[in-house]
Scaffold this motif. Sequence first.
Motif, PDB file in Angstrom:
ATOM      1  N   VAL A 186       0.840  -1.195   0.000  1.00  0.00           N
ATOM      2  CA  VAL A 186       0.000   0.000   0.000  1.00  0.00           C
ATOM      3  C   VAL A 186       0.880   1.251   0.000  1.00  0.00           C
ATOM      4  CG1 VAL A 186      -1.744   1.277   1.308  1.00  0.00           C
ATOM      5  CG2 VAL A 186      -1.857  -1.207   1.193  1.00  0.00           C
ATOM      6  N   CYS A 187       0.544   2.216  -0.838  1.00  0.00           N
ATOM      7  CA  CYS A 187       1.295   3.476  -0.916  1.00  0.00           C
ATOM      8  C   CYS A 187       1.087   4.283   0.357  1.00  0.00           C
ATOM      9  CB  CYS A 187       0.816   4.310  -2.099  1.00  0.00           C
ATOM     10  SG  CYS A 187       0.998   3.510  -3.671  1.00  0.00           S
ATOM     11  N   VAL A 188       2.172   4.632   1.007  1.00  0.00           N
ATOM     12  CA  VAL A 188       2.062   5.414   2.233  1.00  0.00           C
ATOM     13  C   VAL A 188       2.673   6.806   2.109  1.00  0.00           C
ATOM     14  CG1 VAL A 188       1.867   3.455   3.791  1.00  0.00           C
ATOM     15  CG2 VAL A 188       4.112   4.276   3.177  1.00  0.00           C
ATOM     16  N   GLU A 189       3.610   6.995   1.180  1.00  0.00           N
ATOM     17  CA  GLU A 189       4.232   8.304   0.995  1.00  0.00           C
ATOM     18  C   GLU A 189       4.582   8.541  -0.460  1.00  0.00           C
ATOM     19  OE1 GLU A 189       7.249   9.777   3.810  1.00  0.00           O
ATOM     20  OE2 GLU A 189       7.036   7.827   4.769  1.00  0.00           O
ATOM     21  N   TYR A 190       4.631   9.823  -0.806  1.00  0.00           N
ATOM     22  CA  TYR A 190       5.048  10.245  -2.142  1.00  0.00           C
ATOM     23  C   TYR A 190       6.142  11.278  -1.983  1.00  0.00           C
ATOM     24  CZ  TYR A 190       4.956  12.980  -6.445  1.00  0.00           C
ATOM     25  OH  TYR A 190       5.310  13.668  -7.580  1.00  0.00           O
ATOM     26  N   LEU A 191       7.169  11.193  -2.830  1.00  0.00           N
ATOM     27  CA  LEU A 191       8.278  12.132  -2.761  1.00  0.00           C
ATOM     28  C   LEU A 191       8.751  12.436  -4.171  1.00  0.00           C
ATOM     29  CD1 LEU A 191      10.282  13.599  -0.872  1.00  0.00           C
ATOM     30  CD2 LEU A 191      11.722  11.584  -1.015  1.00  0.00           C
ATOM     31  N   ARG A 192       9.042  13.686  -4.425  1.00  0.00           N
ATOM     32  CA  ARG A 192       9.571  14.111  -5.721  1.00  0.00           C
ATOM     33  C   ARG A 192      10.923  14.758  -5.467  1.00  0.00           C
ATOM     34  NH1 ARG A 192       7.610  18.445 -10.018  1.00  0.00           N
ATOM     35  NH2 ARG A 192       8.437  17.370 -11.830  1.00  0.00           N
ATOM     36  N   CYS A 193      11.984  14.130  -5.999  1.00  0.00           N
ATOM     37  CA  CYS A 193      13.328  14.645  -5.767  1.00  0.00           C
ATOM     38  C   CYS A 193      14.223  14.291  -6.946  1.00  0.00           C
ATOM     39  CB  CYS A 193      13.896  14.102  -4.457  1.00  0.00           C
ATOM     40  SG  CYS A 193      13.932  12.324  -4.356  1.00  0.00           S
ATOM     41  N   LYS A 194      15.467  14.743  -6.894  1.00  0.00           N
ATOM     42  CA  LYS A 194      16.390  14.556  -8.015  1.00  0.00           C
ATOM     43  C   LYS A 194      17.097  13.209  -7.993  1.00  0.00           C
ATOM     44  CE  LYS A 194      17.169  19.440  -8.751  1.00  0.00           C
ATOM     45  NZ  LYS A 194      18.136  20.514  -8.898  1.00  0.00           N
ATOM     46  N   GLN A 195      17.228  12.577  -6.813  1.00  0.00           N
ATOM     47  CA  GLN A 195      17.881  11.273  -6.745  1.00  0.00           C
ATOM     48  C   GLN A 195      17.128  10.374  -5.771  1.00  0.00           C
ATOM     49  OE1 GLN A 195      21.855  12.085  -5.676  1.00  0.00           O
ATOM     50  NE2 GLN A 195      21.410  12.706  -3.604  1.00  0.00           N
ATOM     51  N   SER A 196      17.410   9.101  -5.843  1.00  0.00           N
ATOM     52  CA  SER A 196      16.678   8.123  -5.042  1.00  0.00           C
ATOM     53  C   SER A 196      16.871   8.371  -3.543  1.00  0.00           C
ATOM     54  CB  SER A 196      17.158   6.725  -5.401  1.00  0.00           C
ATOM     55  OG  SER A 196      16.503   5.777  -4.611  1.00  0.00           O
ATOM     56  N   PRO A 197      15.776   8.403  -2.772  1.00  0.00           N
ATOM     57  CA  PRO A 197      15.891   8.645  -1.338  1.00  0.00           C
ATOM     58  C   PRO A 197      16.339   7.423  -0.536  1.00  0.00           C
ATOM     59  CG  PRO A 197      13.597   8.589  -2.010  1.00  0.00           C
ATOM     60  CD  PRO A 197      14.406   8.436  -3.240  1.00  0.00           C
ATOM     61  N   GLY A 198      16.237   6.215  -1.096  1.00  0.00           N
ATOM     62  CA  GLY A 198      16.681   5.035  -0.361  1.00  0.00           C
ATOM     63  C   GLY A 198      16.077   3.763  -0.918  1.00  0.00           C
ATOM     64  N   ASN A 199      16.354   2.649  -0.236  1.00  0.00           N
ATOM     65  CA  ASN A 199      15.924   1.342  -0.714  1.00  0.00           C
ATOM     66  C   ASN A 199      14.433   1.101  -0.580  1.00  0.00           C
ATOM     67  OD1 ASN A 199      18.535   0.766  -1.333  1.00  0.00           O
ATOM     68  ND2 ASN A 199      18.926  -0.418   0.517  1.00  0.00           N
ATOM     69  N   SER A 200      13.782   1.719   0.364  1.00  0.00           N
ATOM     70  CA  SER A 200      12.360   1.448   0.586  1.00  0.00           C
ATOM     71  C   SER A 200      11.460   2.238  -0.363  1.00  0.00           C
ATOM     72  CB  SER A 200      11.985   1.764   2.032  1.00  0.00           C
ATOM     73  OG  SER A 200      12.192   3.138   2.289  1.00  0.00           O
ATOM     74  N   TRP A 201      12.031   2.975  -1.287  1.00  0.00           N
ATOM     75  CA  TRP A 201      11.267   3.794  -2.229  1.00  0.00           C
ATOM     76  C   TRP A 201      11.287   3.164  -3.618  1.00  0.00           C
ATOM     77  CZ3 TRP A 201       8.688   8.234  -0.688  1.00  0.00           C
ATOM     78  CH2 TRP A 201       8.962   8.663   0.607  1.00  0.00           C
ATOM     79  N   VAL A 202      10.172   3.270  -4.334  1.00  0.00           N
ATOM     80  CA  VAL A 202      10.034   2.732  -5.681  1.00  0.00           C
ATOM     81  C   VAL A 202       9.819   3.899  -6.635  1.00  0.00           C
ATOM     82  CG1 VAL A 202       8.646   1.241  -7.165  1.00  0.00           C
ATOM     83  CG2 VAL A 202       8.996   0.632  -4.775  1.00  0.00           C
TER      84      VAL A 202
END
Length: 80
Positions: free
Chosen positions: A25-41
């Motif tokens: 289930v989607c719990v957060e959304y983030l828009r950035c220039k590089q990957s924030p970490g392993n738990s993000w798709v």
Amino acid sequence: MLWLKLIFCTPAKFRNFIRVDQNGVCVEYLRCKQSPGNSWVEVDEFCLNWLGKPLPGHACKTSLGRTALLPKRLPEGPDY
């Protein structure tokens, strides 16, 4: 000379990332220039309706696919 750098260097584009919980289930959304970490798709696009709901299979930009987001299940069998 700074103006030459501004003309010829293109800024990094923002990318869309979703964090999902153990149930997919989607719990957060983030828009950035590089990957924030392993738990993000990373996804191509984002719809606010996805928050609180399972991530659609077509949304993943990476090759993770829908099954990689779900928790691993133990094989069913007799209880020992």
